[in-house]
Design an enzyme around this catalytic site. Structure first.
Site, PDB file in Angstrom:
ATOM      1  N   ASN A 154      -7.437  -1.815   9.770  1.00  0.00           N
ATOM      2  CA  ASN A 154      -7.665  -2.321   8.411  1.00  0.00           C
ATOM      3  C   ASN A 154      -8.414  -3.656   8.382  1.00  0.00           C
ATOM      4  O   ASN A 154      -9.058  -3.977   7.402  1.00  0.00           O
ATOM      5  CB  ASN A 154      -6.357  -2.386   7.611  1.00  0.00           C
ATOM      6  CG  ASN A 154      -5.447  -3.502   8.068  1.00  0.00           C
ATOM      7  OD1 ASN A 154      -5.455  -3.874   9.242  1.00  0.00           O
ATOM      8  ND2 ASN A 154      -4.657  -4.041   7.164  1.00  0.00           N
ATOM      9  N   LYS A 177      -7.332  -3.081  23.157  1.00  0.00           N
ATOM     10  CA  LYS A 177      -7.414  -1.710  22.644  1.00  0.00           C
ATOM     11  C   LYS A 177      -7.594  -1.755  21.127  1.00  0.00           C
ATOM     12  O   LYS A 177      -6.642  -1.995  20.390  1.00  0.00           O
ATOM     13  CB  LYS A 177      -6.141  -0.912  22.961  1.00  0.00           C
ATOM     14  CG  LYS A 177      -6.304   0.565  22.581  1.00  0.00           C
ATOM     15  CD  LYS A 177      -4.997   1.297  22.437  1.00  0.00           C
ATOM     16  CE  LYS A 177      -4.544   1.474  21.008  1.00  0.00           C
ATOM     17  NZ  LYS A 177      -5.487   2.155  20.099  1.00  0.00           N
ATOM     18  N   GLY A 230       0.328  -3.541  13.518  1.00  0.00           N
ATOM     19  CA  GLY A 230       0.355  -2.129  13.136  1.00  0.00           C
ATOM     20  C   GLY A 230       1.676  -1.798  12.474  1.00  0.00           C
ATOM     21  O   GLY A 230       2.296  -2.670  11.854  1.00  0.00           O
ATOM     22  N   ASN A 232       5.606  -0.730  11.673  1.00  0.00           N
ATOM     23  CA  ASN A 232       6.913  -1.232  12.083  1.00  0.00           C
ATOM     24  C   ASN A 232       7.513  -0.352  13.183  1.00  0.00           C
ATOM     25  O   ASN A 232       8.066  -0.851  14.167  1.00  0.00           O
ATOM     26  CB  ASN A 232       7.814  -1.258  10.838  1.00  0.00           C
ATOM     27  CG  ASN A 232       9.178  -1.812  11.139  1.00  0.00           C
ATOM     28  OD1 ASN A 232      10.009  -1.115  11.713  1.00  0.00           O
ATOM     29  ND2 ASN A 232       9.414  -3.059  10.778  1.00  0.00           N
ATOM     30  N   GLY A 235       5.691  -0.927  16.438  1.00  0.00           N
ATOM     31  CA  GLY A 235       6.021  -2.281  16.893  1.00  0.00           C
ATOM     32  C   GLY A 235       7.390  -2.351  17.543  1.00  0.00           C
ATOM     33  O   GLY A 235       7.581  -2.989  18.576  1.00  0.00           O
ATOM     34  N   GLU A 252       3.056  -8.023  14.367  1.00  0.00           N
ATOM     35  CA  GLU A 252       2.824  -8.194  12.927  1.00  0.00           C
ATOM     36  C   GLU A 252       2.806  -6.788  12.351  1.00  0.00           C
ATOM     37  O   GLU A 252       1.941  -5.988  12.693  1.00  0.00           O
ATOM     38  CB  GLU A 252       1.511  -8.939  12.695  1.00  0.00           C
ATOM     39  CG  GLU A 252       1.464  -9.604  11.326  1.00  0.00           C
ATOM     40  CD  GLU A 252       1.113  -8.633  10.238  1.00  0.00           C
ATOM     41  OE1 GLU A 252       2.035  -8.165   9.516  1.00  0.00           O
ATOM     42  OE2 GLU A 252      -0.071  -8.316  10.099  1.00  0.00           O
ATOM     43  N   CYS A 286      -1.944  -5.532   4.998  1.00  0.00           N
ATOM     44  CA  CYS A 286      -0.524  -5.857   5.221  1.00  0.00           C
ATOM     45  C   CYS A 286      -0.035  -6.745   4.101  1.00  0.00           C
ATOM     46  O   CYS A 286       1.146  -6.761   3.778  1.00  0.00           O
ATOM     47  CB  CYS A 286      -0.346  -6.607   6.529  1.00  0.00           C
ATOM     48  SG  CYS A 286      -0.946  -5.706   7.921  1.00  0.00           S
ATOM     49  N   GLU A 387       6.537   0.676   2.729  1.00  0.00           N
ATOM     50  CA  GLU A 387       5.107   0.354   2.713  1.00  0.00           C
ATOM     51  C   GLU A 387       4.290   1.630   2.503  1.00  0.00           C
ATOM     52  O   GLU A 387       4.415   2.581   3.272  1.00  0.00           O
ATOM     53  CB  GLU A 387       4.714  -0.311   4.043  1.00  0.00           C
ATOM     54  CG  GLU A 387       3.354  -0.980   3.975  1.00  0.00           C
ATOM     55  CD  GLU A 387       2.970  -1.674   5.276  1.00  0.00           C
ATOM     56  OE1 GLU A 387       3.271  -1.131   6.349  1.00  0.00           O
ATOM     57  OE2 GLU A 387       2.335  -2.744   5.197  1.00  0.00           O
TER      58      GLU A 387
HETATM   59  C1  UN1 Z   1      -3.881  -7.753   7.074  1.00  0.00           C
HETATM   60  O1  UN1 Z   1      -3.782  -7.152   6.034  1.00  0.00           O
HETATM   61  O2  UN1 Z   1      -3.383  -7.296   8.112  1.00  0.00           O
HETATM   62  O3  UN1 Z   1      -4.592 -12.584   3.833  1.00  0.00           O
HETATM   63  C2  UN1 Z   1      -4.620  -9.023   7.217  1.00  0.00           C
HETATM   64  C3  UN1 Z   1      -5.332 -11.593   3.798  1.00  0.00           C
HETATM   65  C4  UN1 Z   1      -6.405 -11.468   4.849  1.00  0.00           C
HETATM   66  C5  UN1 Z   1      -5.856 -10.894   6.096  1.00  0.00           C
HETATM   67  C6  UN1 Z   1      -5.066  -9.615   5.923  1.00  0.00           C
HETATM   68  N1  UN1 Z   1      -6.977 -12.769   5.095  1.00  0.00           N
HETATM   69  O4  UN1 Z   1      -5.182 -10.723   2.964  1.00  0.00           O
END
Ligand code: UN1
Length: 497
Positions: A154, A177, A230, A232, A235, A252, A286, A387
């Site tokens: 993403n 990767k 990626g 949960n 992870g 994350e 995210c 999510e």
């Molecule tokens: C993400 O969605 O994994 O704060 C990163 C933000 C972007 C980064 C998102 N600068 O939405």
């Protein structure tokens, strides 16, 4: 449209050589369904070759003074800048995000290059008084060695820079990767590293699946750190395996981010913030807003304003400058989003807009989903807890500020949150009580800047941060050094007068 890519078959980068793989799979443009390029599906053996190359190269790299290592990152920054438009177009083609956002993402990489290059002249440790006479004490950061980066589709270039630049400036070598859906940004960034003069073997790119390549990285004894962004579920598996290998792991893993709209909010501003953070990147961030926690006294007004704003959202191929919402990454994501629409309806939430696949006309071969708004959701519904990673937002009405905070904190994630209010007391209470790693006041839930720590609490992470100076903690060990210049044996804790 003619591609601006110089190959039809990507190769791995190992010890400075581009090595083709035996097997490959197609990378599909999510806007058109067309194949862009073939990406290698590498094996465990390839990972081991890359690690051997990285180990050999890292020993010398660690001895290069950090300000000189940083020179390479400055050059990387300038090369990203020169290539910004070309890279942005390629990014839109492989990922689908609209061109304006692609430019923003490449800019995030440029910012990260100059910021981390600056660390070449900082990388601060501490000096501190020793408890004994004629003794000197200090702590310093040292590289870990070979680090493994597993990056998502993403933000295929920005997140790669959050992880690789601090690793490089700190004197590590990298096994990377990239997501198989978006390998082109990895290929282009790897070429930029080469052009900038990064020594061979410091960044090695191994394309392939999580099951084969990712797993081999996690298992490899000589990779001492894994940094992963990626899901949960993946992870957690990575963390468990890294635990068995006593390997440091930085995770994350997404969010269920909310915008809170209080009764005193500037509603027009709130609508702009919600639309941008819920439907930008088609909700595939995210940090995307997927819940709106609204004070019941302004709920109907907000719904109306949101519906009006959503009518302006144009959906289509992100290369067209007039398009606001691009495609969804692939068919299985579309299926997942569709499943959540059904779940939301079954749970009794009210669908106000969207909720369906778009496949008419020019959209027929791509993966498009209509921006979707549910209302009257309850905070314990699955659509308000899990999510979705798509352009779906659910309104949850609440009766007070306290309830809004409680609802915000009721999810298993803790990445980003936001509140729209004009009350300064609530602003300070909210920034204290919202249990997320990122808090926005009078802005949506997206838009993190690279010099601040990125990450979150609970199911979002495991205590580490991407970007910011804090990223250095992932890629360095601390060494404490004592220099005794008394000329005699001085015993700590004992020979203290
Ligand atoms: C993400 O969605 O994994 O704060 C990163 C933000 C972007 C980064 C998102 N600068 O939405």
């Amino acid at each position: 449209m003619a591609t601006v890519l110089d190959t039809k078959n990507l190769a791995n980068l190992i010890g400075g050589e581009w090595v083709p793989a035996e097997k490959s799979t197609a990378v599909i443009n999510p806007a058109t369904g067309e194949e862009i390029v073939q990406v290698p599906l590498s094996t465990k053996e390839t990972v081991d070759q890359a690690v051997q190359a990285a180990k050999a190269a890292q020993k010398e790299w660690a001895l290069v003074p950090a300000p000189q290592r940083a020179e390479v990152l400055y050059r990387v920054g300038y090369l990203l800048k020169e290539n910004k438009e070309r890279l942005s177009k390629l990014l839109t083609m492989e990922n689908g995000k609209v061109i304006e956002e692609a430019r923003g993402e490449v800019q995030e990489g440029i910012d990260m290059a100059f910021y981390m290059a600056g660390e070449g002249r900082r990388l601060f440790g501490q000096t501190t008084p020793a408890e004994l006479k004629d003794k000197f004490a200090m702590s310093q950061r040292v590289p870990v060695g070979v680090v493994g980066l597993i990056t998502p589709w993403n933000f295929p270039i920005a997140i790669a820079t959050w992880k690789s630049f601090p690793a490089i400036v700190a004197g590590n070598a990298v096994i990377w990767k990239p997501a198989t859906e978006t390998p082109i940004m990895a290929y282009e960034l790897a070429k930029i590293f080469e052009e900038a003069g990064l020594p061979k073997g410091i960044v090695n790119v191994v394309f392939g699946s999580g099951q084969e390549v990712g797993d081999a990285m996690v298992q490899h004894e000589d990779i001492r750190v894994i940094s992963f962004t990626g899901s949960n579920e993946t992870g957690r598996n990575i963390a468990a395996e890294c635990g068995r290998h006593l390997k440091k792991v930085s995770l994350e893993m997404g969010g269920k981010n909310a915008v809170i709209v209080m009764e005193d909010a500037d509603l027009d501003l709130a609508v702009e913030g919600i639309v941008w953070s819920a439907f930008g990147t088609s909700g595939q961030r995210c940090t995307a807003c997927s819940r709106v926690i609204v004070h019941e006294s302004v709920k109907e007004k907000l719904e109306q304003k949101l519906l009006t704003a959503m009518e302006q959202l144009t959906v289509g191929n992100g290369l067209d400058e007039s398009i606001k919402v691009g495609p969804i990454i692939n068919k299985s994501s579309i299926e997942k989003i569709n499943r959540y629409i059904e779940i939301g309806k079954d749970e009794g939430a009210k669908l106000l807009a969207g909720g369906y696949v778009l496949n008419e006309g020019e959209m027929k071969d791509g993966n498009y989903f209509a921006p979707t708004l549910f209302t009257d959701a309850k905070s314990d519904m699955r659509i308000a807890q899990e999510e979705i990673f798509g352009p779906v937002v659910s309104l949850i009405p609440v009766g007070s500020f306290e309830e809004a905070i409680k609802v915000n904190n009721s999810v298993s994630y803790g990445l980003s949150s936001s509140i729209f209010t004009k009350d300064v007391n609530r602003v300070f209470k909210a920034q204290r009580d919202l249990d997320t790693g990122i808090v926005y006041i009078n802005a949506g839930t997206t838009g993190a800047e690279i010099h601040l720590p990125f990450g979150g609490s609970k199911g979002t992470g495991n205590g580490h941060r991407d970007s910011g100076v804090q990223a250095l903690d992932v890629y360095t060990e601390w060494k404490a050094v004592y220099v005794d210049f008394s000329g005699k044996l001085q015993r700590a804790q004992i020979d203290v007068e």
